[in-house]
Design a protein around this motif. Sequence first.
Motif, mmCIF file in Angstrom:
data_model
loop_
_atom_site.group_PDB
_atom_site.id
_atom_site.type_symbol
_atom_site.label_atom_id
_atom_site.label_comp_id
_atom_site.label_asym_id
_atom_site.label_seq_id
_atom_site.Cartn_x
_atom_site.Cartn_y
_atom_site.Cartn_z
ATOM 1 N N LEU A 19 7.512 -3.816 6.012
ATOM 2 C CA LEU A 19 8.972 -3.747 6.034
ATOM 3 C C LEU A 19 9.461 -3.080 7.308
ATOM 4 C CD1 LEU A 19 11.665 -4.156 4.623
ATOM 5 C CD2 LEU A 19 11.324 -1.980 3.439
ATOM 6 N N GLU A 20 8.787 -1.997 7.710
ATOM 7 C CA GLU A 20 9.171 -1.315 8.941
ATOM 8 C C GLU A 20 9.007 -2.229 10.147
ATOM 9 O OE1 GLU A 20 6.907 2.234 9.168
ATOM 10 O OE2 GLU A 20 7.937 3.207 7.486
ATOM 11 N N ASP A 21 7.923 -3.000 10.159
ATOM 12 C CA ASP A 21 7.709 -3.937 11.271
ATOM 13 C C ASP A 21 8.828 -4.974 11.332
ATOM 14 O OD1 ASP A 21 5.407 -2.592 11.906
ATOM 15 O OD2 ASP A 21 4.062 -4.001 10.882
ATOM 16 N N ARG A 22 9.213 -5.470 10.146
ATOM 17 C CA ARG A 22 10.270 -6.469 10.102
ATOM 18 C C ARG A 22 11.611 -5.870 10.512
ATOM 19 N NH1 ARG A 22 9.298 -9.036 4.239
ATOM 20 N NH2 ARG A 22 11.113 -10.308 4.796
ATOM 21 N N VAL A 23 11.839 -4.598 10.087
ATOM 22 C CA VAL A 23 13.082 -3.926 10.481
ATOM 23 C C VAL A 23 13.121 -3.729 11.986
ATOM 24 C CG1 VAL A 23 14.336 -1.747 10.356
ATOM 25 C CG2 VAL A 23 13.481 -2.801 8.264
ATOM 26 N N ARG A 24 11.960 -3.329 12.561
ATOM 27 C CA ARG A 24 11.912 -3.148 14.008
ATOM 28 C C ARG A 24 12.172 -4.462 14.744
ATOM 29 N NH1 ARG A 24 7.893 0.879 12.977
ATOM 30 N NH2 ARG A 24 6.266 -0.718 12.871
ATOM 31 N N ALA A 25 11.571 -5.526 14.214
ATOM 32 C CA ALA A 25 11.777 -6.823 14.854
ATOM 33 C C ALA A 25 13.245 -7.234 14.771
ATOM 34 C CB ALA A 25 10.895 -7.878 14.194
ATOM 35 N N ARG A 26 13.845 -7.005 13.586
ATOM 36 C CA ARG A 26 15.247 -7.356 13.416
ATOM 37 C C ARG A 26 16.131 -6.483 14.305
ATOM 38 N NH1 ARG A 26 18.847 -11.064 13.226
ATOM 39 N NH2 ARG A 26 20.700 -10.559 11.954
ATOM 40 N N VAL A 33 -7.673 4.679 -13.996
ATOM 41 C CA VAL A 33 -6.267 5.002 -13.749
ATOM 42 C C VAL A 33 -6.055 5.459 -12.314
ATOM 43 C CG1 VAL A 33 -4.420 6.655 -14.268
ATOM 44 C CG2 VAL A 33 -5.643 5.520 -16.124
ATOM 45 N N PHE A 34 -6.922 6.374 -11.849
ATOM 46 C CA PHE A 34 -6.745 6.922 -10.507
ATOM 47 C C PHE A 34 -7.146 5.921 -9.434
ATOM 48 C CE2 PHE A 34 -7.113 10.877 -13.033
ATOM 49 C CZ PHE A 34 -5.864 11.406 -12.713
ATOM 50 N N ALA A 35 -8.125 5.058 -9.736
ATOM 51 C CA ALA A 35 -8.505 4.012 -8.776
ATOM 52 C C ALA A 35 -7.353 3.019 -8.604
ATOM 53 C CB ALA A 35 -9.766 3.301 -9.243
ATOM 54 N N GLU A 36 -6.716 2.654 -9.729
ATOM 55 C CA GLU A 36 -5.584 1.728 -9.654
ATOM 56 C C GLU A 36 -4.398 2.378 -8.931
ATOM 57 O OE1 GLU A 36 -5.218 -1.442 -10.426
ATOM 58 O OE2 GLU A 36 -7.369 -1.506 -10.846
ATOM 59 N N LEU A 37 -4.205 3.655 -9.203
ATOM 60 C CA LEU A 37 -3.126 4.370 -8.535
ATOM 61 C C LEU A 37 -3.352 4.390 -7.024
ATOM 62 C CD1 LEU A 37 -0.575 6.108 -8.626
ATOM 63 C CD2 LEU A 37 -2.049 8.111 -8.972
ATOM 64 N N TYR A 38 -4.596 4.614 -6.629
ATOM 65 C CA TYR A 38 -4.929 4.620 -5.203
ATOM 66 C C TYR A 38 -4.664 3.245 -4.594
ATOM 67 C CZ TYR A 38 -7.822 4.770 -0.982
ATOM 68 O OH TYR A 38 -8.276 4.702 0.308
ATOM 69 N N ARG A 39 -5.123 2.184 -5.311
ATOM 70 C CA ARG A 39 -4.950 0.844 -4.792
ATOM 71 C C ARG A 39 -3.458 0.502 -4.648
ATOM 72 N NH1 ARG A 39 -8.841 -2.381 -6.588
ATOM 73 N NH2 ARG A 39 -8.377 -1.826 -8.749
ATOM 74 N N LYS A 40 -2.676 0.828 -5.680
ATOM 75 C CA LYS A 40 -1.244 0.523 -5.635
ATOM 76 C C LYS A 40 -0.552 1.314 -4.521
ATOM 77 C CE LYS A 40 -1.260 -2.342 -9.089
ATOM 78 N NZ LYS A 40 -1.061 -3.789 -8.817
ATOM 79 N N THR A 41 -1.004 2.559 -4.335
ATOM 80 C CA THR A 41 -0.414 3.370 -3.263
ATOM 81 C C THR A 41 -0.670 2.735 -1.917
ATOM 82 O OG1 THR A 41 -0.715 5.394 -4.552
ATOM 83 C CG2 THR A 41 -0.400 5.650 -2.189
ATOM 84 N N ARG A 42 -1.923 2.250 -1.717
ATOM 85 C CA ARG A 42 -2.246 1.604 -0.449
ATOM 86 C C ARG A 42 -1.453 0.310 -0.264
ATOM 87 N NH1 ARG A 42 -3.455 5.769 0.361
ATOM 88 N NH2 ARG A 42 -5.401 6.708 1.090
ATOM 89 N N GLU A 43 -1.292 -0.451 -1.349
ATOM 90 C CA GLU A 43 -0.500 -1.677 -1.258
ATOM 91 C C GLU A 43 0.949 -1.356 -0.897
ATOM 92 O OE1 GLU A 43 -0.882 -3.728 -4.920
ATOM 93 O OE2 GLU A 43 -2.999 -4.244 -4.643
ATOM 94 N N LEU A 44 1.476 -0.277 -1.509
ATOM 95 C CA LEU A 44 2.842 0.124 -1.213
ATOM 96 C C LEU A 44 2.973 0.552 0.249
ATOM 97 C CD1 LEU A 44 5.692 0.638 -2.214
ATOM 98 C CD2 LEU A 44 4.986 2.933 -2.919
ATOM 99 N N GLU A 45 1.971 1.271 0.757
ATOM 100 C CA GLU A 45 1.988 1.675 2.162
ATOM 101 C C GLU A 45 1.984 0.457 3.079
ATOM 102 O OE1 GLU A 45 -1.360 4.207 2.600
ATOM 103 O OE2 GLU A 45 -0.378 5.962 1.717
ATOM 104 N N ARG A 46 1.167 -0.538 2.708
ATOM 105 C CA ARG A 46 1.133 -1.751 3.530
ATOM 106 C C ARG A 46 2.470 -2.481 3.483
ATOM 107 N NH1 ARG A 46 -4.432 -1.990 1.850
ATOM 108 N NH2 ARG A 46 -3.842 -3.063 -0.068
ATOM 109 N N LEU A 47 3.061 -2.521 2.276
ATOM 110 C CA LEU A 47 4.364 -3.169 2.153
ATOM 111 C C LEU A 47 5.422 -2.435 2.974
ATOM 112 C CD1 LEU A 47 4.413 -4.039 -1.649
ATOM 113 C CD2 LEU A 47 4.248 -5.651 0.257
#
Length: 496
Positions: free
Chosen positions: A140-147, A122-136
Amino acid sequence: MDHEKVNILLVDDQPAKLLAYEVILKDLGQNLVIASSGREALEVLLKTEIAVILVDVCMPELDGFELAAMIREHPRFQKTAMIFISAIQVSDIDRLRGYEMGAVDYVPVPVVPEVLRAKVKVFAELYRKTRELERLNQDLEDRVRARTAELENSTAKLRESEERRSMAIAAGKMGSWDWDWITGDWMWDEGQYRIFGVGPESFEVNPANVQALLHPDDVDQLRKAIAEFNKGTRSYETEFRIVRPDGDVRWCVGTAAATVDDSGRVMRVSGVTVDITERKRAEERQTLLAREVDHRAKNALALAQSIVRLTRADEVKAYVSAVEGRINALARVHTILSLSSWQGAELSKLIDEELAPYSLGGQIKLAGSEVQLLPATAQTLALALHELFTNSAKYGALSTRTGRLAIGWQVEDELLTLTWEESGGPLVMTPKSRGFGTRSLLASVESQLGGQARFDWRAEGLLCRLEVPLVRKTAATTAPGNFEAASSAELQRASG
């Protein structure tokens, strides 16, 4: 990303247990990192990104609780999941301690493989999802900056093509205008009308009407600007004042640019007017404040200089102590006054500040309603109270545990009466001569504040009565900033 492995740290001092944990968690398909002690675990954490920490509570040298506390102190591991494994019966107190140290769960021994795998998963998956969310989020921030960069570039191009309108930001304190140099026609936007305090339905924009709204001392600025454009100047900026129909005077800064034909003849002049009244007022307040701060600082230094020069003592240590005490008393009342923007100070706060250096238990009794003092009165009374407390702590009631001090005050007809009554201390004898503290107290209270100070050297303890008018009708109180300089002069007279 779904198959990205995460690191799980296993911490236990017993190899057999570590092996068992590896076997149980192997099916999770994650990277299992081994540490046989708390210190080894810390070294691993500093080098490796860890998703979940599985730690034994009972370990020699550095147990699980201590390790968890050290991990949580590091900003990088504030959110790292930690699961405690305990071979003993865990009480509610132990669980609470573990949660306070940062544990997210407990696993008792003997370990149930399915339970341990489920918790770690459970905690390993939570960590992985958190990292994926951070990357997303980062993406998104990079795309917003570019826009945003694209929009800024587009805005810049629009600004170049519409220079006049881009300058005329009708936001209440800005306005734009346009003057046809050939026909004499004017155009004002809404912001321009708002700044001048007129409306388009009742005000005709022409040179005569505009000049009528200018401050008489600034009319020449308009004539000068016209002359400059006739000489070939292409841009002009100046500060000026306007007088609105309701009499309100506003400060403005005007910027104008000329448009010319192929022969260089001026065809049109466009500009922006900005209302800078609040900035001007702030600058004036800042200048006044700077002058006041400089004035108070010089006067405070003059008073401190008088204290240093006029204090008397038989030895260096006593001299330093006396000077520091008096200057600290002055500093304390300045702090109180600064918190009220030099509007005044409460008498009870002055007494509390002077009481702070002493640990007197129940020796002192205070009685009196709340009294707000003017700055000059507060400063004088602060120094007077300091002298009374200092003398009492050295020679009077506060120099013994049996001594008692009662301070009471009341106000009647704008006259503050403060009574200082000592008892239970050493036998008191009337002094043959007055010291600097007593003389300065008398001089400041009587001369500076127009009050009275009476001393009754009773055998059972000093009785002092201070009478201070709360409202002065002299020039000294109409200019509170002059208090320190006046007090300095009083101290010098007291020294004589």
